[in-house]
Design an enzyme around this catalytic site. Structure first.
Site, PDB file in Angstrom:
ATOM      1  N   SER A 148       5.419  -0.862  -3.339  1.00  0.00           N
ATOM      2  CA  SER A 148       4.697  -1.494  -4.438  1.00  0.00           C
ATOM      3  C   SER A 148       5.577  -1.521  -5.673  1.00  0.00           C
ATOM      4  O   SER A 148       6.547  -0.752  -5.782  1.00  0.00           O
ATOM      5  CB  SER A 148       3.409  -0.707  -4.743  1.00  0.00           C
ATOM      6  OG  SER A 148       2.830  -1.091  -5.973  1.00  0.00           O
ATOM      7  N   TYR A 161      -1.901   6.765  -6.829  1.00  0.00           N
ATOM      8  CA  TYR A 161      -1.394   5.615  -6.085  1.00  0.00           C
ATOM      9  C   TYR A 161       0.106   5.475  -6.306  1.00  0.00           C
ATOM     10  O   TYR A 161       0.881   5.238  -5.360  1.00  0.00           O
ATOM     11  CB  TYR A 161      -2.119   4.344  -6.527  1.00  0.00           C
ATOM     12  CG  TYR A 161      -1.647   3.084  -5.842  1.00  0.00           C
ATOM     13  CD1 TYR A 161      -2.158   2.711  -4.594  1.00  0.00           C
ATOM     14  CD2 TYR A 161      -0.701   2.262  -6.435  1.00  0.00           C
ATOM     15  CE1 TYR A 161      -1.730   1.556  -3.964  1.00  0.00           C
ATOM     16  CE2 TYR A 161      -0.262   1.101  -5.808  1.00  0.00           C
ATOM     17  CZ  TYR A 161      -0.779   0.753  -4.578  1.00  0.00           C
ATOM     18  OH  TYR A 161      -0.340  -0.389  -3.956  1.00  0.00           O
TER      19      TYR A 161
END
Length: 257
Positions: A148, A161
């Site tokens: 990501s 996250y």
């Protein structure tokens, strides 16, 4: 076929994509199929998985369904071993299964943190190990982990996250370090902000949209189809000496302050 085209030709290859019933996983399954691969689609919701698989079959692809919970190490091993024994080798693995949970760090529930770790990190280990054991025996294989933009950056409310996606990049390096000598190439793709079900709340927020368009040099959200080229590159012969790398596909957001 010209030599340059062969570098990106996946004809005869079989690709397993976890979490491929929707979003990025579905787009990558379609893209690998269009590059010539047969695809193995995975998800926990069998009905949703069957619907997604039928869409690609209707487009002319060879599509298998392999439902399993990627957080369950034993279930993953059984599913992968069973497919290899009964259907054939998995040449390309895309570890895409993941989730998000947004809460300020001081209030972040411990169970949500553990769930994020299981879903975003343990799945990469579980499926990566199960598939790699077969790839090592053949002396070849491609593993592509979905990282990501948060692998390199952080935003308020998603610290756990961010931690998981940093772990994905480092686990990718570890995979390459252990398995490159066996003929495997293990790399990661780090998407920026794409309009997917995972980002539905952000996409519906006018304030966030304005911030993102200003913050991203490209001035817009990414389209999931724009991840396909990177996946085909990392899944095919063109990346034969690329290992342990994280490729950012983010419209320039990690390059700009």
């Amino acid at each position: 076929m010209a030599a340059q085209q062969q570098l990106f030709d996946l004809t005869g290859k079989c690709a397993l994509i976890t979490g491929s019933s929707q979003g990025i996983g579905f787009a990558l399954a379609r893209g690998l199929m269009q590059a010539g691969a047969s695809v193995v689609m995975n998800g926990r919701d069998t009905a949703k998985l069957a619907t997604a698989a039928q869409v690609l079959r209707d487009e002319g692809g060879t599509v298998h369904e392999l439902p399993f919970d990627a957080t369950d190490h034993a279930a993953v091993r059984a599913a992968v071993d069973g497919f290899e024994a009964g259907t054939g080798p998995i040449d390309i693995l895309v570890n895409n299964a993941g989730m998000q949970h947004r809460t300020p760090l001081e209030d972040f529930p411990a169970d949500a943190f553990e769930q994020l770790m299981r879903t975003n990190v343990s799945t990469v280990f579980n499926v990566g190990q199960a598939v790699a054991r077969h790839m090592i025996g053949r002396g070849a294989g491609k593993i592509i982990n979905i990282a990501s933009v948060q692998t390199a950056l952080a935003r308020p409310g998603i610290a756990p996250y961010t931690a998981t996606k940093g772990a994905v990049a480092n686990l990718t390096k570890g995979m390459a370090t252990d398995w490159a000598r066996h003929g495997l190439q293990c790399n990661a793709i780090a998407p920026g902000y794409f309009d997917t079900p995972l980002n539905a709340a952000l996409a519906a927020d006018p304030e966030f949209n304005a911030w993102l368009e200003k913050r991203t040099p490209a001035g817009r959200w990414g389209r999931v189809e724009e991840l396909v080229g990177a996946c085909v590159f990392l899944g095919g012969p063109a990346s034969s000496f690329v290992n342990g790398h994280t490729l950012y596909v983010d419209g320039g957001i990690t390059a700009s302050l």
